[in-house]
Motif scaffolding. Structure first.
Motif, short mmCIF file in Angstrom:
data_model
loop_
_atom_site.label_atom_id
_atom_site.label_comp_id
_atom_site.label_asym_id
_atom_site.label_seq_id
_atom_site.Cartn_x
_atom_site.Cartn_y
_atom_site.Cartn_z
N TRP A 61 1.29 72.05 72.53
CA TRP A 61 2.52 72.34 72.27
C TRP A 61 3.02 71.78 70.93
N VAL A 73 1.83 68.20 62.04
CA VAL A 73 3.08 68.99 61.78
C VAL A 73 2.83 70.24 62.33
N ASP A 85 4.66 73.90 63.05
CA ASP A 85 5.69 74.71 62.70
C ASP A 85 5.69 75.79 63.31
N THR A 86 6.78 76.18 64.36
CA THR A 86 6.72 77.39 64.77
C THR A 86 8.09 77.92 64.68
N ALA A 111 10.50 75.66 67.66
CA ALA A 111 10.19 74.44 67.65
C ALA A 111 9.27 73.76 66.71
N LEU A 112 9.71 72.49 66.12
CA LEU A 112 8.73 71.70 65.20
C LEU A 112 8.43 70.37 65.84
N LEU A 113 7.15 70.06 65.93
CA LEU A 113 6.15 68.77 66.19
C LEU A 113 6.20 68.05 65.25
N VAL A 114 6.46 66.81 64.96
CA VAL A 114 5.83 66.01 63.96
C VAL A 114 5.39 64.57 64.78
N THR A 115 4.22 64.37 64.58
CA THR A 115 3.54 63.28 65.21
C THR A 115 2.60 62.62 64.48
N THR A 116 1.59 61.77 65.02
CA THR A 116 0.39 61.32 64.05
C THR A 116 -0.99 61.57 65.04
N VAL A 123 1.84 64.05 73.42
CA VAL A 123 2.71 65.38 73.30
C VAL A 123 2.87 66.01 74.45
N VAL A 134 6.42 64.99 75.77
CA VAL A 134 7.41 65.96 75.34
C VAL A 134 7.47 67.15 75.93
#
Lengths: 373, 373
Positions: free
Chosen positions: B25, B339, B341-342, B345-350, B357, B360
């Motif tokens: 996701w 990263v 990018d949709t 929704a935006l996800l930033v993690t490592t 994830v 979330v």
């Protein structure tokens, strides 16, 4: 907002509203520069906050805004009290000597005894009453013939600001915090900054200048005669039907130079520059690391969020999120992160790398993608 | 694509296309689950790649897809060759025992000698010819009466996969790599995984099962008689006008259980489970860290980019960027970053946090924001 008893005679504030704030890209853009943003969550733009801070000192009729033609509408929307006589539009940016110098020259023609005070449109100041007390002191010092700056008492060994080294105390009535300026120093490294802070002799250079317009212009005439000449020529035509012709003929040729170099440093060398120590919270919010600090009230380890209706879901993350889209932003386990989410551009970096944002802007410029600037 | 000489008699592939892939996701969504994405940059969805890998073995008429009703249109769009007889739609997800078991039961009614092979719709396999050689071996082993899995020879001590411990070699003609399965083991820690890899006795469990349908169903009947009974009931009605009524009455009541627990582990305990060692590259692309590795060809320290027309400006950053918007994505000095990018929704993690994830997704579920799932 006006407290008439604070109003200073002959004082006219100047707000240069120019810089884009490249290090705050993609939040700050050519069309929506830093001063048109609410960076504190106050509900006001930085420009409006600046106006509100100054109006009690000058009255609404005595604040002049110098800005780019492109920002005319946005500025008036923010400052409906701004009179036509107090708007100076630049056809192209010519740095602070030209912007402040032209305002001073126009105002000097209207009132030979005017004392001008220039205050950036995009700084954050935490204690407006304390700010106004110090400006009042600076006006007293300016009345005594000095070009006067306000030096911020440093609260930490910041390496992102220039410093002012103070010298001998000045005996000016109504200005107990006034000293001569010994010299200006560029952004120091951490060790040097720590020594500065310990000494008690160094202040942050907040770029505020208060002076009799005639004194300011005389200093400019001494160090930059051509620039001074051009500004006087424009000022003479300003309140006449010749304004546009003279501006079009003169403005493009003016030298681009910061007022620090054309006026402040030469004045300091000649013993004509004073500093009044200010103890109020101040920040130029120069990059996203500063913004993160500002929004988290100086604490570290928190996640600061800026943006109306921002929707952020974060788990063990810290740093700053700026949301200009309505998207859900999820952060997991990212520390000291900077996420700036705008409709057409996304930035992900860290607080440590915040100063490098300007390099992205330069790269975009080189790629010719001006729509993203 | 079809190479008829490879086609295996009585072999019918089953592609369960079910899982959403929560750990991917916001790329993978309820409406666009993992199998409908091109995660390799091949230009094909994982589902289409799976079909293309299997078709030479089974022929286009002998691949059955089990998927949710919501995905019918998308699946047919991806697989225009898919015949109506080979579509099994689930009204609600019931895990792999029901999905694969129903397909096997339907196919067994149509051909009592059918050998079914079940292959996930959302895995990535690097060497299709090698894959097909191993499946051919597995079919030979299945013909000999074993429930057969394919074990991937591990290339590193992965901690994100379950392992299969192999036992005695099996003497099956046409299957030189066949062994009995000793047992299954859950995802190990790194030290255990290292020992597994060194031993040469352990394979990654890729969730591929090949068996005579009658053998598979008999095993299910032994361990999960109620589930088996329900599936047989549906299969008997499937090719009749009663299909919908029986499905509606029966499917909702079926037990949800993975085929690993209902069939594979019990069969291993009884010495009925075989494994064929596969040496082809395989990944289940379970999270964004796997995706980053996959896209960078196993190297570390690179920035992998996925997304048609992705516009990424990166400076000293590594990790993976998935771009589904047309926005400019700028990364500065972020390492092992993820990263995604949709549009909404935006996800930033490592990469290190990639497994988290799912948390979330759980949080979004709890918040009732099903539009974001």
């Amino acid at each position: 907002m006006t407290a008439p008893d604070e109003t200073l005679p002959h004082f006219h504030a100047i707000i240069p509203a120019g810089g884009v704030g490249s290090r705050l890209w993609p939040l700050s853009r050519a069309e929506a520069p830093k001063f048109l943003h609410d960076l504190t969550g106050s509900g006001h733009t930085l420009l409006r906050d600046t106006w509100n801070r100054l109006q009690p000192l000058s009255g609404a009729d005595n604040i002049m805004v110098v800005t780019g033609r492109a920002h005319r509408v946005a500025v008036i929307e923010q400052l409906p009290e701004l009179t036509e006589a107090n708007i100076v539009l630049e056809s192209e940016p010519k740095d602070s000597s030209a912007a402040i110098g032209l305002a001073a020259a126009i105002l000097h023609r209207r009132d030979p005894d005017v004392i001008v005070g220039s205050f950036a449109a995009d700084h954050v100041i935490g204690d407006a009453p304390a700010f106004r007390r110090i400006v009042s002191e600076a006006v007293a010092v300016a009345n005594a013939g000095y070009i006067t700056t306000i030096g911020i008492a440093p609260t930490e060994p910041a390496t992102g600001f220039g410093y002012i080294k103070s010298g001998a105390a000045l005996a000016v009535e109504g200005a107990p915090h006034a000293q001569l300026v010994d010299c200006f120093v560029e952004k120091p490294d951490l060790a040097t900054a720590s020594a500065y802070v310990s000494s008690g002799e160094y202040f942050w250079n907040a770029g505020m200048f208060i002076a009799r317009a005639d004194v300011l212009l005389a200093q400019l005439a001494e160090t930059r005669p051509a620039l001074h000449h051009g500004l006087i020529r424009i000022a003479e035509a300003w309140d006449t039907p010749d304004r546009d012709d003279v501006v079009d003929a003169t403005w493009p040729l003016l030298e681009k130079i910061a007022i620090d170099y054309s006026v402040a440093e030469p004045a300091a060398e000649r013993g004509r520059l004073a500093v009044v120590r200010g103890d109020f919270p101040w920040d130029d919010v120069g990059d996203f690391s500063s913004l993160a600090k500002l929004l988290s009230g100086g604490r570290v380890g928190d996640l600061a969020i800026l943006g109306e209706g921002a929707r952020v879901l974060a788990d063990s993350s810290s740093g700053v999120v700026v949301s200009q889209s309505q998207r859900l932003i999820s952060l997991i386990g990212v520390t000291d992160i900077v996420v700036v989410d705008t409709p057409d551009a996304l930035l992900v970096t860290t607080r440590e790398n915040a100063q490098r944002v300007k390099a992205v802007v330069d790269a975009i410029k080189q790629a010719g993608r001006n729509d993203l600037l």
